[in-house]
Design an enzyme around this catalytic site. Structure first.
Site, PDB file in Angstrom:
ATOM      1  N   LYS A 120      -1.899  15.806  -2.408  1.00 13.62           N
ATOM      2  CA  LYS A 120      -0.995  15.475  -1.303  1.00 13.62           C
ATOM      3  C   LYS A 120      -0.921  16.596  -0.279  1.00 13.62           C
ATOM      4  O   LYS A 120      -0.853  16.344   0.920  1.00 13.62           O
ATOM      5  CB  LYS A 120       0.396  15.123  -1.817  1.00 13.62           C
ATOM      6  CG  LYS A 120       0.386  13.782  -2.530  1.00 13.62           C
ATOM      7  CD  LYS A 120       1.739  13.124  -2.588  1.00 13.62           C
ATOM      8  CE  LYS A 120       1.589  11.768  -3.271  1.00 13.62           C
ATOM      9  NZ  LYS A 120       2.745  11.374  -4.051  1.00 13.62           N
ATOM     10  N   LYS A 123      -9.231   1.066  -9.071  1.00  9.34           N
ATOM     11  CA  LYS A 123      -8.104   0.580  -9.841  1.00  9.34           C
ATOM     12  C   LYS A 123      -7.246  -0.368  -8.997  1.00  9.34           C
ATOM     13  O   LYS A 123      -7.096  -0.152  -7.801  1.00  9.34           O
ATOM     14  CB  LYS A 123      -7.261   1.817 -10.203  1.00  9.34           C
ATOM     15  CG  LYS A 123      -6.642   1.797 -11.550  1.00  9.34           C
ATOM     16  CD  LYS A 123      -6.102   3.170 -11.933  1.00  9.34           C
ATOM     17  CE  LYS A 123      -4.764   3.468 -11.283  1.00  9.34           C
ATOM     18  NZ  LYS A 123      -4.007   4.528 -11.960  1.00  9.34           N
ATOM     19  N   LYS A 173      -1.361  -0.253  -5.428  1.00  9.41           N
ATOM     20  CA  LYS A 173      -0.696  -0.592  -4.181  1.00  9.41           C
ATOM     21  C   LYS A 173      -1.218   0.248  -3.021  1.00  9.41           C
ATOM     22  O   LYS A 173      -1.027  -0.090  -1.869  1.00  9.41           O
ATOM     23  CB  LYS A 173       0.808  -0.379  -4.367  1.00  9.41           C
ATOM     24  CG  LYS A 173       1.684  -0.969  -3.306  1.00  9.41           C
ATOM     25  CD  LYS A 173       1.666  -2.494  -3.326  1.00  9.41           C
ATOM     26  CE  LYS A 173       2.525  -3.064  -2.233  1.00  9.41           C
ATOM     27  NZ  LYS A 173       3.483  -4.050  -2.687  1.00  9.41           N
TER      28      LYS A 173
END
Ligand code: TRP
Length: 334
Positions: free
Chosen positions: A114, A197, A200
């Site tokens: 991140k 995978k 979302k």
């Protein structure tokens, strides 16, 4: 009770869980509540690290709880609660932060990824301290095992290190937890891109089967799932990643073995097969969706369940905090 204890958490970052969340994690949670003394929390404090809209966060937290119940968690067989309802999580997290080295925390891949994307200047301190809060979640309950996906392995390692460090320094107060890394057997991939995978975070939702989507939407998504060259219904992850993914889904939800499904579809085409997968998925999710919507329609009932869960959780968590605080030299409030 002599059952081993498990604790796990799920973030309320989305409106609906997807099939990957269910087959990869929640299904195991449901099984473990019978064999284990199980604590499950919706980790709303962790969700704050992505600065959600307050309305969305409230809605997603309740929707997460409703789905967990609809998917089979039974508040009489496990302790289901919302993380922020038990202040002990923050209380122990601070102690964990004071015991963690900057270097140690900087090596966490989630933080590294991140901060590479956002730059360390702008990234929230919460992203950095996220693993220490997670360690607190686990250690508060003296969990023996932590059912999580492979991506959480590093966080479990840190939790173990911190627990050992605490015990060595202040005396044995914390159970050293084991990761219970969920088997990849039910790993589900994106319907449009079976190399990644089901998640979302993918750009398009067309590869994602959402628990709360209507039967029509999910049928359509499955029927337009990407397939592979050839025409046989065969499990082969390299040559037939698309069909293999659909076989995994079919098998996990129907209880039939992949080999039996392959036999059933011998001589039949992709179209027939996808129709059958859609039916299995839709019929499996139909009562789940109905139950979740029914629960969401009765917020008073939901909040009663959460109240009871938080009370049960707090009894265990507060005891750990009191012991830890005493050992590190904080004097108790008279
Ligand atoms: N970090 C976990 C995830 O993203 C969620 C989580 C928070 C968790 N606290 C936990 C999982 C405690 C297991 C135990 O999936």
């Amino acid at each position: 009770m002599n059952k081993p204890r498990v604790l796990s958490g799920i973030q309320p970052t989305n409106g609906s869980f997807h099939l990957g969340n269910y087959l990869g994690a929640v299904k195991q949670w449901v099984e473990l509540q019978e064999s284990h003394d199980a604590f499950y929390c919706v980790v709303d404090l962790h969700a704050l690290t992505s600065s959600p809209d307050p309305k969305e966060l409230r809605k997603n937290t309740l929707t997460s709880v409703a789905q967990l119940l609809a998917l089979g968690l039974n508040p009489d067989h496990c302790t289901l609660f919302v993380q922020s309802h038990v202040p002990a999580h923050n209380q122990l997290a601070w102690v964990m932060e004071c015991m963690t080295g900057m270097g140690e925390a900087s090596r966490m891949t989630q933080f590294k990824d991140k901060s590479q994307k956002t730059g360390t200047d702008r990234i929230g301190v919460g992203v950095f301290t996220y693993p220490m809060l997670m360690a607190a979640d686990i250690l508060l309950y003296q969990a023996d095992q932590v059912p999580v996906g492979e991506d959480q392995r590093q966080h479990i390692e840190l939790t173990r290190d911190l627990a050992e460090r605490f015990n060595t320094t202040y005396g044995k107060a914390l159970t050293i937890p084991e990761g219970y890394i969920l088997k990849s057997g039910a790993k589900i991939y994106d319907l449009q891109d079976p190399s990644s995978k089901m998640s979302k975070s993918t750009e398009s939702l067309s590869g994602l089967i959402e628990i709360l989507d209507t039967p029509e939407v999910n049928t359509k998504k499955i029927k337009s799932a990407i397939t592979d060259t050839g025409r046989e219904i065969k499990f082969h992850t390299q040559e037939k990643p698309g069909i293999s993914n659909l076989l995994t889904i079919f098998s996990a939800l129907s209880g039939k073995s992949v080999t039996d499904i392959e036999k059933d579809f011998e001589g039949k085409g992709y179209g027939d097969f996808k129709g059958a997968v859609a039916e299995v998925v839709v019929e499996y999710l139909r009562p789940v969706r109905a139950k979740a919507l029914e629960l969401l329609d009765d917020p008073t009932h939901l909040s009663k369940i959460l109240h009871a869960g938080a009370e049960k959780a707090a009894v265990v968590a507060d005891k750990t905090v009191a012991d830890v605080y005493e050992r590190i030299g904080l004097i108790p409030r008279a």
